[in-house]
Structure formats: C-alpha cells, structure tokens
Design an enzyme around this catalytic site. Structure first.
Site, PDB file in Angstrom:
ATOM      1  N   HIS A 221     126.919 153.603 101.057  1.00  0.00           N
ATOM      2  CA  HIS A 221     125.523 153.242 100.831  1.00  0.00           C
ATOM      3  C   HIS A 221     124.917 152.823 102.169  1.00  0.00           C
ATOM      4  O   HIS A 221     125.625 152.363 103.074  1.00  0.00           O
ATOM      5  CB  HIS A 221     125.420 152.103  99.813  1.00  0.00           C
ATOM      6  N   CYS A 252     123.299 150.770  92.568  1.00  0.00           N
ATOM      7  CA  CYS A 252     124.286 150.361  91.579  1.00  0.00           C
ATOM      8  C   CYS A 252     123.613 149.397  90.623  1.00  0.00           C
ATOM      9  O   CYS A 252     123.114 148.354  91.053  1.00  0.00           O
ATOM     10  CB  CYS A 252     125.490 149.689  92.236  1.00  0.00           C
TER      11      CYS A 252
END
Length: 325
Positions: A221, A252
């Site tokens: 990420h 997420c």
C-alpha cells in the site's frame, strides 16, 4: 519524457525479465467503496482489465454479505465472467465460502490470514492460531479438488495497534500457511509502513526458512509513498508476482489507516521502463481506470493515470485547435 505514453526503457541488472501482476482492483478495490457498484459495472471492469492484458484478476469475495456488503453479488457476478481467458481467483473466508465458490466452478481461491493478534481479532474475531485452524480444512478441501490456493498474510510489516511486526512472527505464520498446503503467499503491507530494507530482511528470512521465492508475491500500500520502492526491493530478491489495483483503488475496511493499493498503472510504468515484460497494454489499462473513475464519481489516485489522461486531453485540445486553424 514519455513517447506515446511509454517511458524510455533502461534495464537494470539483477531483475526478473517478466513479472506477473495479480490484479486486485475488482475485489480489494471495490470492497472499500461506500456505495455498492452495480454488478454489470463490475463485470465490465473485469472484462476491460482482461482486454488490457492482465492475466490474473481477482474477481470477488465469498465473504458473508454482512461483513462486506459491496461484494454480496458474488454468485451473480462470477458467472458473468465465464469464458474469459484469464485466471479469476476469489477470496474464501471459511468452508461455507469455499462451498459457494466451488459450486460456481472457481479454480483459484484465497484465504486471508493475519501476522498479528490485533488484526486477527479485528478482521476474523479469532486469534492467529484459531484463524489458521479455521483455514486448514478450507485449504485441505480445495487442494483435494485440485484448486490453487493463495494465502494472503496481512500486517507483515506494521500493525496500527501493535506497531512494527517482528520478522520472525511473520515467518512463523508463513510457514504454517505453506505447511497446510498454500501454493502461494501474498505478503501484505496493509497499512503501507514498509521500507525497502525491511522488505529485504523479511524475504531473506523466508528464504532461510526454506520458503521458495517463487511461491511469494508482494502486496504494498502507498500510504507513505513507498510502494514502488518496496516493489523494486522485492524484485531484486527474486519476487516475480506483484499485487496491484487498477487506478490505485482500495485500502482495507478493517484498518482505517490503510490507504490505497499500489496502482497497477504506476507499477506497469516502472516495469516497462526497466524492460520487464508484463503483457499489459498501458494505454488500455489507463482508459479502463479512467472509465471506472467516472463510474465512481471521482478521479483516479494513480499518478500515471492522471499524467497520461492529462496528456491525452491536451493532445485532443491541440488537435481540435489545429482543425479550427
């Protein structure tokens, strides 16, 4: 300076000649949308991604709709993808999810484990060991049916509740997933705190544990802008599978500090410049992400999408001005 939307190719030593991109935008990306994306739009998204040359496209998740309502249409969506000449992995959280996936003919599934107790509790309401025990019959049954199994491992580098995650802790859970039969592991930097040295240390430790680098993928990420640097570090250690999300969609839902995934376009731009083959048509991929951004009502966070779509817009304006003259 790019030429026709592509960077200058300058290969670097010690890197693979080809990388397989594991596209997660249709699952990991769309599961984080506040509004539910229509099933027909999801199906067209996957078809467009396949047309752009991506060969592994994670399609959906067979998680209970209560937990991920954005993917509640898995049974409706998956048959709409039949016939595509690509791999279509799906996420299965337990045996019930596996039953649903197998009933629709899925041949690649994934389980989603955690390297930390805090995230295992938040995501699965279980300890790490309890979650591994839950996955064991899922993996065993899938393998008995000849189905490929991927093991996602989240919080490999840092956890929002626990801080930095010790490498040996991650290696232990990786070992357990391999031992239960997972064909492939995806090492997740769920909150985007990894740096290249940390990536190298973990990959070295996994190699010393006897886990082959060919069985590893990385999932970064871009919270602190490190996703491409971390990817390059992984490539230098022999990793050839990289997770990415078209347009940089996703994060997420169970970790608020997790921002978007590494954008597939940004990854393809870097790999193309390094002379590494992906089989992906960057122009078609950018067009796909621009199209999806329009459906979502906001611009793509991918820097490459923004740059190339801006170039296209300027080029169109120039052509129209030339016609007027």
């Amino acid at each position: 300076m790019s030429v026709r939307g592509l960077p200058m190719t300058v290969p670097a030593p010690g890197l693979p000649t080809r990388v397989r991109i594991h596209e997660v935008g249709a699952r990991d990306g769309l599961q984080n949308e506040k509004a539910t994306v229509p099933t027909a739009v999801k199906a067209e998204f996957v078809h467009r991604l396949a047309d752009a040359g991506l060969t592994t496209i994670e399609a959906t998740s067979f998680v209970h709709p209560k937990w991920v309502p954005q993917l509640a249409d898995a049974e409706e969506l998956f048959p709409m993808l039949a016939g595509l000449p690509v791999e279509l992995p799906v996420l299965v959280p337990n045996e019930r999810g596996l039953d649903r996936a197998l009933a629709l003919g899925a041949r690649r599934v994934a389980v989603f484990a955690s390297a930390t107790e805090s995230f295992a509790k938040a995501n699965l309401n279980r300890t790490v060991d309890e979650s591994l025990a839950m996955f064991h019959p899922v993996v065993e049954r899938a393998k008995a049916d000849g189905v490929h199994v991927r093991g996602y491992l989240s919080m490999c580098f840092g956890d929002p509740w626990e801080g930095a995650v010790p490498v040996h802790q991650v290696v232990r859970v990786c070992r357990a997933l391999v031992d239960m039969g997972c064909d492939e592991l995806s090492l997740g930097d769920t909150i985007g705190v990894a740096t290249p040295g940390h990536v190298g240390e973990l990959l070295t430790a996994l190699g010393e544990e006897g886990i082959p680098v060919g069985a590893l993928g990385v999932h970064f990420h871009d919270t602190y802008g490190q996703a491409l640097a971390n990817t390059l570090a992984a490539l230098r250690h022999g990793v050839t599978t990289v997770d990415a999300s078209a347009g940089g969609l996703g994060g997420c839902p169970f970790a608020r500090s997790a921002t978007g995934n590494l954008a597939t376009e940004d990854l393809v731009w870097m790999l193309t410049g390094l002379g590494i083959d992906t089989g992906v048509d960057l122009g078609r991929l950018v067009a796909t992400s621009v199209w999806m951004a329009g459906r979502l009502g906001r611009p793509s966070p991918s820097r490459t999408v923004r740059a190339l779509s801006h170039e296209d817009a300027e080029g169109q304006e120039g052509r129209e001005a030339h016609k007027e003259q």
